[in-house]
Write an enzyme that holds these catalytic residues in place. Sequence first.
Site, PDB file in Angstrom:
ATOM      1  N   LYS A  12     112.448  17.875  32.876  1.00  0.00           N
ATOM      2  CA  LYS A  12     112.457  18.793  33.959  1.00  0.00           C
ATOM      3  C   LYS A  12     111.218  18.668  34.643  1.00  0.00           C
ATOM      4  O   LYS A  12     110.189  18.838  33.871  1.00  0.00           O
ATOM      5  CB  LYS A  12     113.019  20.132  33.337  1.00  0.00           C
ATOM      6  CG  LYS A  12     113.655  20.987  34.472  1.00  0.00           C
ATOM      7  CD  LYS A  12     114.279  22.275  33.990  1.00  0.00           C
ATOM      8  CE  LYS A  12     114.831  23.268  34.896  1.00  0.00           C
ATOM      9  NZ  LYS A  12     115.587  24.475  34.564  1.00  0.00           N
ATOM     10  N   GLU A  28     128.710  33.793  28.329  1.00  0.00           N
ATOM     11  CA  GLU A  28     128.925  35.092  28.746  1.00  0.00           C
ATOM     12  C   GLU A  28     129.875  35.649  28.019  1.00  0.00           C
ATOM     13  O   GLU A  28     129.812  37.006  27.786  1.00  0.00           O
ATOM     14  CB  GLU A  28     129.312  34.965  30.263  1.00  0.00           C
ATOM     15  CG  GLU A  28     128.056  34.681  31.270  1.00  0.00           C
ATOM     16  CD  GLU A  28     128.323  33.175  31.286  1.00  0.00           C
ATOM     17  OE1 GLU A  28     127.374  32.678  32.315  1.00  0.00           O
ATOM     18  OE2 GLU A  28     129.006  32.385  30.783  1.00  0.00           O
ATOM     19  N   ARG A  67     133.112  35.917  34.114  1.00  0.00           N
ATOM     20  CA  ARG A  67     133.461  34.883  32.920  1.00  0.00           C
ATOM     21  C   ARG A  67     133.841  35.477  31.735  1.00  0.00           C
ATOM     22  O   ARG A  67     134.389  34.827  30.941  1.00  0.00           O
ATOM     23  CB  ARG A  67     132.328  33.973  32.906  1.00  0.00           C
ATOM     24  CG  ARG A  67     131.712  33.412  34.104  1.00  0.00           C
ATOM     25  CD  ARG A  67     130.329  32.108  34.146  1.00  0.00           C
ATOM     26  NE  ARG A  67     131.290  30.923  33.932  1.00  0.00           N
ATOM     27  CZ  ARG A  67     131.106  29.800  33.911  1.00  0.00           C
ATOM     28  NH1 ARG A  67     129.710  29.602  33.626  1.00  0.00           N
ATOM     29  NH2 ARG A  67     131.655  28.496  33.829  1.00  0.00           N
TER      30      ARG A  67
END
Length: 647
Positions: free
Chosen positions: A283, A369, A397
């Site tokens: 990244k 979640e 969610r």
Amino acid sequence: MAGNRTYPLLEKLDSPAALRLLSERELPVLAAELRQFLIHTVSTRGGHFAAGLGTVELTIALHYVFDTPHDRLIWDVGHQAYPHKVLTGRREQLHTIKQLHGLAPFPARNESEYDAFGVGHSSTSVSAALGMAVAAALSDQQRRVVAVIGDGAMSAGMAFEALNHGGSLPANLMVVLNDNDMSISENVGALSNYLARVLSGKLYGQLREGGKRALRQMPTFREFARRSEEHMKGMWLPGTLFEEMGFNYLGPVDGHDLPALLRMLRNVRDRSGPQLVHAVTRKGKGYAPAEADPITWHGPGPFDPASGKLLKEKSSGPSYSQIFGNWLCDMAEQDPRIVGITPAMREGSGLVEYSRRFPQRYFDVAIAEQHAVTFAAGLACEGMKPVVAIYSTFLQRAYDQLIHDVALQNLPVVFALDRAGVVGGDGATHNGAFDLSFLRCLPNMVVMAPADENECRQMLFTATTIEGPAAVRYPRGQGPGTAVVKQMTALPVGRAEVRRRGGAGLLLLSFGSMLAAALRCAEKLDASVVNMRFVKPLDVALLRELVPQHRAIVTLEENVVAGGAGSAVLELLDAEGLSQPRLQIGMPDRYIEHGSREECLREAGLDDQTISGRIERWWNELQGGLNSARGAPRMILAAAPAKVVKS
């Protein structure tokens, strides 16, 4: 051209078809140009950054090997797709990303035929790709479907549900795991690349499939061979799990080694059945500050590309996220039962300081979640005081867990709902437009909406004193600038406050962030204003007292009108037999796209000018009708959702 720089190869490309005309020797040069283009373009406006830098070579290789858009390419999560947007004809518009009427922050089907599936929330790619692969098979279309899943998206249960299903089907599905977790960097090297090339090669594939066919007639030897293969792979490669799920695992391959990527993808492209390619990337690749601190550089604002210095905007006060973070630290100092939980949003939710000071009582459950909510329920069962810091749009969610595991059992879980209402640059996928509607219908739930910073702090404290679930929802960014009182005092549950007494006969009932606009409008019209504070329970006693004293009622909320706080008021008025005309103001029955928060409020009809103008016109028309009927009240249906008003 970007920032007075030229990109000779990149500027020739207006589509992946043009990309595929380049020689392989030119691709590393293109990668370097694309990376520099991203650095200098994002530096001027800000946006998702580090993840895209890590997918430059992978994006080039995928579009080079696969026939997009005929072959479907799905990105998950969407913030790693900036290079994809550049290579698919949107290079000259990249500087408009996340801005009003500019490029969408994530892949969007209505923006480009190359965006096969709209994304924003993570971990949806494998499910969608599997659906597309099955559709291709059912309609006898020869196409490949590729899901690129990475940057934490594999941590969500939905991804594993899709893998479990996909591995049991003969669909031609390829999953590319973009693994930018540096903890497995030691798996990348000459030996790993060599093993990956061997395992993806045609010879290995032919021997493997041919051996399976031959061994079908010899069950004992087949089982021995299967176990031997798994043992060897378990020793050398981290793919046993995916193989057990039915995928042919290939990798890991260095995701920045273009020749290796091209060989791998070509070898796998024409194989039938589910395939999983494991690419390891870094990244922030190619930009030292982002490589060193990919979290800070995940989605920075404008910055100086030469020095790596972030050009921070001047701040007039703490954001609501900071108010929450400070409150949680103060609470944790006082009460050892406080536990902070977040589904992979430590920085965004304001939990950095808390995670450092109270590491034993801080849990980042990754992009999960549903687990976050039920985990909190388990803590609450045992006497702890869990606080779930979650964006409003992400709580969607975990709605079943909210109902079944928390509200049904009346467990004392506090939900700190950040990013309620319009969020600005992240757009429709991240707007918290529905939480008041889906929360207020739940038995046992207490729902609060602060009008300012201090009220947010006091409501959060109030939530911890309630013997049941409670939610405090607050918007992104800063409030009106109200000073925060350190002393925490519980508010009386279900009690509103009168902020202005007017003489015109008009009553404005404001929920949360709409109070400032309501007060400014009330000054012009001499209206009364109530800061409702609680969406559930409503202050029934105050409404019974005030409503009969006024000729008309307006409700204001930063939530959809349908089923929202205003609807709760109307239900109460009807139940009480109060028939005054009423107007509901809230978010319209359509999705609000990206832009600044101020622009998005204007698009939703929730800016000061639009609100004031709309109430004034309605009130003047209403007064004319009432006067013509000599004051006899008449029923006026709730107004339609606000329309766009161009300034």
